[in-house]
Design an enzyme around this catalytic site. Structure first.
Site, mmCIF file in Angstrom:
data_model
loop_
_atom_site.group_PDB
_atom_site.id
_atom_site.type_symbol
_atom_site.label_atom_id
_atom_site.label_comp_id
_atom_site.label_asym_id
_atom_site.label_seq_id
_atom_site.Cartn_x
_atom_site.Cartn_y
_atom_site.Cartn_z
ATOM 1 N N TYR A 115 36.672 20.690 20.569
ATOM 2 C CA TYR A 115 36.850 21.554 19.247
ATOM 3 C C TYR A 115 36.549 21.988 18.244
ATOM 4 O O TYR A 115 35.227 21.807 17.596
ATOM 5 C CB TYR A 115 37.500 19.658 19.062
ATOM 6 C CG TYR A 115 38.123 20.088 17.549
ATOM 7 C CD1 TYR A 115 39.016 20.989 16.925
ATOM 8 C CD2 TYR A 115 38.027 19.135 16.021
ATOM 9 C CE1 TYR A 115 40.022 20.955 15.737
ATOM 10 C CE2 TYR A 115 38.397 19.440 15.117
ATOM 11 C CZ TYR A 115 39.300 20.434 14.708
ATOM 12 O OH TYR A 115 40.324 20.303 13.301
ATOM 13 N N ASP A 158 40.710 23.435 21.024
ATOM 14 C CA ASP A 158 40.983 24.562 20.367
ATOM 15 C C ASP A 158 39.452 24.902 19.727
ATOM 16 O O ASP A 158 38.836 24.203 19.088
ATOM 17 C CB ASP A 158 41.596 23.166 19.085
ATOM 18 C CG ASP A 158 41.925 24.137 17.671
ATOM 19 O OD1 ASP A 158 41.932 24.813 17.624
ATOM 20 O OD2 ASP A 158 42.449 23.296 16.467
ATOM 21 N N HIS A 258 50.060 22.017 17.142
ATOM 22 C CA HIS A 258 49.757 23.212 18.286
ATOM 23 C C HIS A 258 50.588 22.690 19.448
ATOM 24 O O HIS A 258 51.211 21.057 19.340
ATOM 25 C CB HIS A 258 47.860 22.259 19.003
ATOM 26 C CG HIS A 258 46.808 23.533 17.917
ATOM 27 N ND1 HIS A 258 46.223 23.807 17.860
ATOM 28 C CD2 HIS A 258 46.634 22.659 16.756
ATOM 29 C CE1 HIS A 258 44.971 23.536 16.808
ATOM 30 N NE2 HIS A 258 45.416 23.206 15.451
#
Length: 279
Positions: A115, A158, A258
């Site tokens: 992340y 991500d 997402h």
């Protein structure tokens, strides 16, 4: 192996949906980001009942990463070498590490659920933290692949970067004014690829976004961004047989902002019968 990544935006709020997706789509390894919980709050039982082993890394109701796998996870790590930390008003090299990375080996593949820091604004300390974080990740990638060029390495998650203009359909995100599309961020993404990785989804799924803001009807207007990626080493890329972006997971009740990104891998290697005969 079917490998998926998904910023779930709170695993406790969406555990039924996440587990249902993993089972329905026959996912073997699911990397999750923004689990938003401490390890002792993670809903392990729901995943274990569905046949998954899980390793999670989280400190608070922010950030957090996890990997669920049908096979046991080996060599689990919660940071990569040189990974910088961050804390508000904290300067210096000893800032606390955030829960933004977890790596493990499964089925011969080194998988990292990542992340990447958001960056917040172009002059924010968090933006420079983001660039430093990516630089360290690139250094680790380069070193790992120099030591083992045949390593099947997957950096997934991500990345909070739209590396090309085609990856950005959000009119509020403007190059020169916004994070995610700035020159230094895109250069950092390119440096990761130059270190020996490639986006293994784009050749098979050349269009489509992975994130849509909850506000301003971004999803119905399809004003999204592609910021969730599966980056693979040459050995991993060579094993990819299929890929998909599961756009429909943005629909329904209380979705994440997402959607999952998935690749299929054939890790069996070439058949002996297909090898050239040597006389």
């Amino acid at each position: 192996m079917r490998l998926a990544t998904w910023n779930v935006n709170s695993v406790r709020a969406r555990v039924d949906r996440v587990v249902d997706f993993a089972v329905r789509e026959s996912v073997d390894v699911l990397a999750m980001q923004e689990i938003k919980c401490k390890v002792d709050q993670f809903p392990f039982e729901a995943f274990e009942d569905a046949g998954f082993h899980v390793e999670a890394h989280g400190f608070s109701p922010w950030n957090g990463v996890a990997i669920a796998s049908r096979e046991p996870l080996e060599n689990v790590r919660t940071s990569f070498p040189g990974m910088p930390g961050f804390a508000k008003d904290h300067e210096g090299p000893d800032a606390p590490l955030e829960a933004r990375a977890i790596g493990a080996t499964v089925g011969g593949v080194e998988v990292w659920s990542l992340y990447v820091p958001n960056g917040r604004a172009l002059e924010d300390p968090h933006y420079f933290y983001k660039l430093n974080w990516l630089e360290a990740l690139t250094g680790y990638t380069r070193d790992a692949l120099e030591q083992n060029p045949d390593l099947a390495l997957a950096l997934v998650g991500d990345f909070n970067i739209a590396p090309t203009d085609a990856d950005n359909g959000d009119p509020a995100v403007v190059a020169g004014f916004s994070t995610h599309v700035s020159g230094p961020e895109r250069e950092a993404f390119a440096a990761l690829e130059a270190a020996g990785l490639e986006d293994v989804v784009r050749p098979l799924v050349p269009t489509g976004y992975t994130y849509w803001d909850y506000k301003r009807l971004r999803f119905p207007k399809n004003e999204g961004m592609r910021i969730d990626f599966i980056l693979g080493s040459h050995a991993l890329s060579a094993a990819v047989t299929g890929a998909a972006i599961h756009r429909n997971e943005r629909k329904g009740e209380a979705p994440s902002d997402h959607v999952p990104v998935v690749v299929d891998l054939d890790l069996s290697g070439p058949d002996d019968d297909d090898r050239p005969m040597i006389f």
